[in-house]
Design an enzyme around this catalytic site. Sequence first.
Site, PDB file in Angstrom:
ATOM      1  N   HIS A  85      -5.967  -6.926   4.927  1.00  0.00           N
ATOM      2  CA  HIS A  85      -5.198  -8.311   4.428  1.00  0.00           C
ATOM      3  C   HIS A  85      -4.025  -8.351   5.273  1.00  0.00           C
ATOM      4  CE1 HIS A  85      -2.593  -6.120   1.438  1.00  0.00           C
ATOM      5  NE2 HIS A  85      -1.813  -7.088   1.922  1.00  0.00           N
ATOM      6  N   ASP A 221      -9.147  -1.574   1.967  1.00  0.00           N
ATOM      7  CA  ASP A 221      -8.331  -2.514   2.535  1.00  0.00           C
ATOM      8  C   ASP A 221      -7.681  -1.891   3.976  1.00  0.00           C
ATOM      9  OD1 ASP A 221      -6.458  -4.502   3.049  1.00  0.00           O
ATOM     10  OD2 ASP A 221      -5.934  -4.640   1.079  1.00  0.00           O
ATOM     11  N   SER A 647       2.546  -2.838   2.415  1.00  0.00           N
ATOM     12  CA  SER A 647       1.011  -2.899   2.589  1.00  0.00           C
ATOM     13  C   SER A 647       0.920  -2.330   3.841  1.00  0.00           C
ATOM     14  CB  SER A 647       0.576  -4.444   2.736  1.00  0.00           C
ATOM     15  OG  SER A 647       0.348  -4.809   1.447  1.00  0.00           O
TER      16      SER A 647
HETATM   17  N1  ARG Z   1      -1.551  -8.112  -3.969  1.00  0.00           N
HETATM   18  C1  ARG Z   1      -1.464  -7.373  -2.768  1.00  0.00           C
HETATM   19  C2  ARG Z   1      -0.088  -8.029  -2.130  1.00  0.00           C
HETATM   20  O1  ARG Z   1       0.786  -8.461  -2.558  1.00  0.00           O
HETATM   21  C3  ARG Z   1      -2.860  -7.861  -1.849  1.00  0.00           C
HETATM   22  C4  ARG Z   1      -2.965  -9.126  -1.517  1.00  0.00           C
HETATM   23  C5  ARG Z   1      -4.063  -9.570  -0.455  1.00  0.00           C
HETATM   24  N2  ARG Z   1      -5.329  -9.123  -1.285  1.00  0.00           N
HETATM   25  C6  ARG Z   1      -5.764 -10.486  -2.067  1.00  0.00           C
HETATM   26  N3  ARG Z   1      -6.956  -9.983  -2.778  1.00  0.00           N
HETATM   27  N4  ARG Z   1      -5.463 -11.580  -2.115  1.00  0.00           N
HETATM   28  O2  ARG Z   1       0.043  -8.556  -0.903  1.00  0.00           O
HETATM   29  N1  GLU Z   2      -0.122  -6.395  -1.165  1.00  0.00           N
HETATM   30  C1  GLU Z   2       1.359  -6.318  -0.744  1.00  0.00           C
HETATM   31  C2  GLU Z   2       1.798  -6.443   0.677  1.00  0.00           C
HETATM   32  O1  GLU Z   2       1.074  -7.181   1.270  1.00  0.00           O
HETATM   33  C3  GLU Z   2       1.957  -4.859  -1.389  1.00  0.00           C
HETATM   34  C4  GLU Z   2       1.871  -4.652  -2.842  1.00  0.00           C
HETATM   35  C5  GLU Z   2       2.962  -4.843  -3.441  1.00  0.00           C
HETATM   36  O2  GLU Z   2       3.822  -5.997  -3.592  1.00  0.00           O
HETATM   37  O3  GLU Z   2       3.550  -3.489  -3.827  1.00  0.00           O
HETATM   38  O4  GLU Z   2       2.739  -6.065   1.042  1.00  0.00           O
END
Ligand code: ARG
Ligand code: GLU
Length: 712
Positions: A85, A221, A647
């Site tokens: 991502h 990921d 991330s």
């Molecule tokens: N929750 C994660 C973050 O805050 C991953 C976001 C990307 N993945 C998704 N399925 N939208 O960035």
């Molecule tokens: N998915 C988050 C990012 O893109 C990390 C997850 C979180 O917020 O801990 O940095």
Amino acid sequence: MKRITLLITLILTLAVGIAKAGEGMWIPMLLQYNEKEMQEMGMKISAEDIYSINHSSLKDAIVLFGGGCTGEIVSDYGLLFTNHHCGYDYIQKHSSVEHDYLTNGFWAMNRGEELPCPGLSVTFLREMRDVTERVLEGITIDTPEDERKAKVDQNMKKIIAEVEKETRYKVSIKPFFQGNEYYLLLNEVYTDVRLVGCPPSNIGKFGGDTDNWVWPRHTGDFSIFRVYADKDGHPAVYDKDNVPYKPAKHLDISLKGVEEGDFAFVFGYPARTNEYLPAVAVDQEANVIDPVMVDLRGKVLDIYNKYQEQDPKVRIQYASKHAGLGNGWKKWMGVTEGINHFHGIERKMDYESSFYDWVMQSRSRYMYANLLKDFKSNYKTLEPYQLAYTYMAEAGRRIELVSFAGRFTKLSEVTKETPQEDINRMVESLKKASATFFKDYYEPIDREVAAMLLGEYLKAQPADFRPAFLNDIKDINGYVDNLFNKSMFTDEAKVNALLNGFKANDAKKLAKDPALQVFQSLNGFYRDEVYDHIVSLTNDNARLQRIYMKGQMEMEPEKHFYPDANFTLRVTYGRVEGFKPQDGKTYRHFTTLEGIMQKENPEIYDYVVEPRLKQLYINKDYGRYADRDGTMHVAFTASVHTTGGNSGSPILNSEGQLLGLNFDRCWEGTMSDLIYDPAICRNISVDIRYVLFIIDKFAGAGHLIEEMTIIE
Ligand code: ARG
Ligand code: GLU
């Protein structure tokens, strides 16, 4: 009842007092203060092995990837891992119908096939220095705020100019502990970064938004890039003669896997936390603002879902919008639930009363006497403005017609005096914007979203906290119908006709478009009635927060404080462990490929399993990447304190070897940005053995593995 509350408070206070392994985002330069605890928890290396300016250390392998993620170097040839991502935008930019790398994945089978990524950079931290004393030179607790700010700016400029003379690195200074400390950063930015490989989205995004923030998780990921440099190893703009960057250190990769209870640490770039806020601020965020956002976005998502289920074309059109909205929506729900479930407000209030008692013990603490009172009154005054902003921003952004129309604001203001080339530039960029907009625009969704959002806005906000046009609405549906019927921005042909051969005269007509007028009314209201209040109160809160931070540190001189995340490199550590999200429910700390097969559903986009992956599963062809238990482990959880920006960060074992790539948290613990609770806050990482298995067995890109240092 009262006794129970007292007991809970007591237990919580005790818990706060003990060093909570798991909590803390530590400055690598000061890691010697954590070394003992880390080693007691199982770490076998030293703080110097992690961060050193005298010899190579793990920090030399960690980068800020682009503007918002972390990456790590895993070979002597600049090979880099981050999340899928995080690489998504660059994978997308290289994708077309003929080469759909998002869907099918991409693997460079030799260096010549690697794809340059203009606009992408990676940043290495070369050195950090404490410059607090010099930045705060000439400032006392009584220095008026404006004067303080000017002085800090002036001191920083001077220091930066001095250091710039002695180095080729990029020099910057950032505040820590809300401006009580300042650190200078020497960074090196590499701009020739190439895409090397990524799995298909069915692997890299498996579970999609349905599983986002949720455990159990099965997302592969990861994506792979390579950093290039000139022949001296220095940063250089893209050139086909550039050579792979040779790092002072690359990460070794462990195939040993994880056991429950193992020590683990994450090294990366957390973006923003607010762990030292007063109760009133946490309460406002968790119980006033977040619920409004969750409610509004939930309603928008319901509308998206309804139409997305009806039509596969609409499903794709709204997939990315859904992802963006859904990410915050789920996270904030977790924040509110976590804060309330774990008595976050009570904990803070309790702490505040002990702070107040401490202040009252000595006259010399006079500067802290009114802090909590001032916070309360500021946040109370701020609340209606913050809400006004929330409704204004959601209406302005989520009603696509209105936000799209808003992009024509500048063009609607041109006159006969505007140089033709400026107009041409605007027109060209709007043509592109228009093509992108209409490709993914479905008017029935937007009409329903508009009626819903404006209705909620009217219901929730008092008349003097609403823009004028809203106050005149008698019948929402009639109003929305009229808006959509009369605006040209629902019709691609009309927009194109206007843009093709646009003349200064057309600006007047454009300015009369009702959707553009709604946009301007929303913005004008914000600018004239809200903005100044928010800015002055937020600035004053920042001042109070700085003083409160100082007070907290003075009250507990023995306690080891960590500064809030601010997009600088941090180390955070804890243990590999599952958790109990609810009574009667326990989460194991890892998932396996079996779980992917259990989730498989060819009818549901997020759960389609790649045939090749399925075949490998059936043949149990895992090679050396299988766990001791014979299964293929996919992801695991740990009690390590992370946030957005982490991330792609490496999660490392007691010997500093790579175990996995951090990519998410469990939503039950997302309040960790405000209060960390080791009982429920868990980060989620993809197991590095799954990553290597996909590279090697799935993609047949074993030549990449040969570059790496694998510890079996
Ligand atoms: N929750 C994660 C973050 O805050 C991953 C976001 C990307 N993945 C998704 N399925 N939208 O960035
Ligand atoms: N998915 C988050 C990012 O893109 C990390 C997850 C979180 O917020 O801990 O940095």
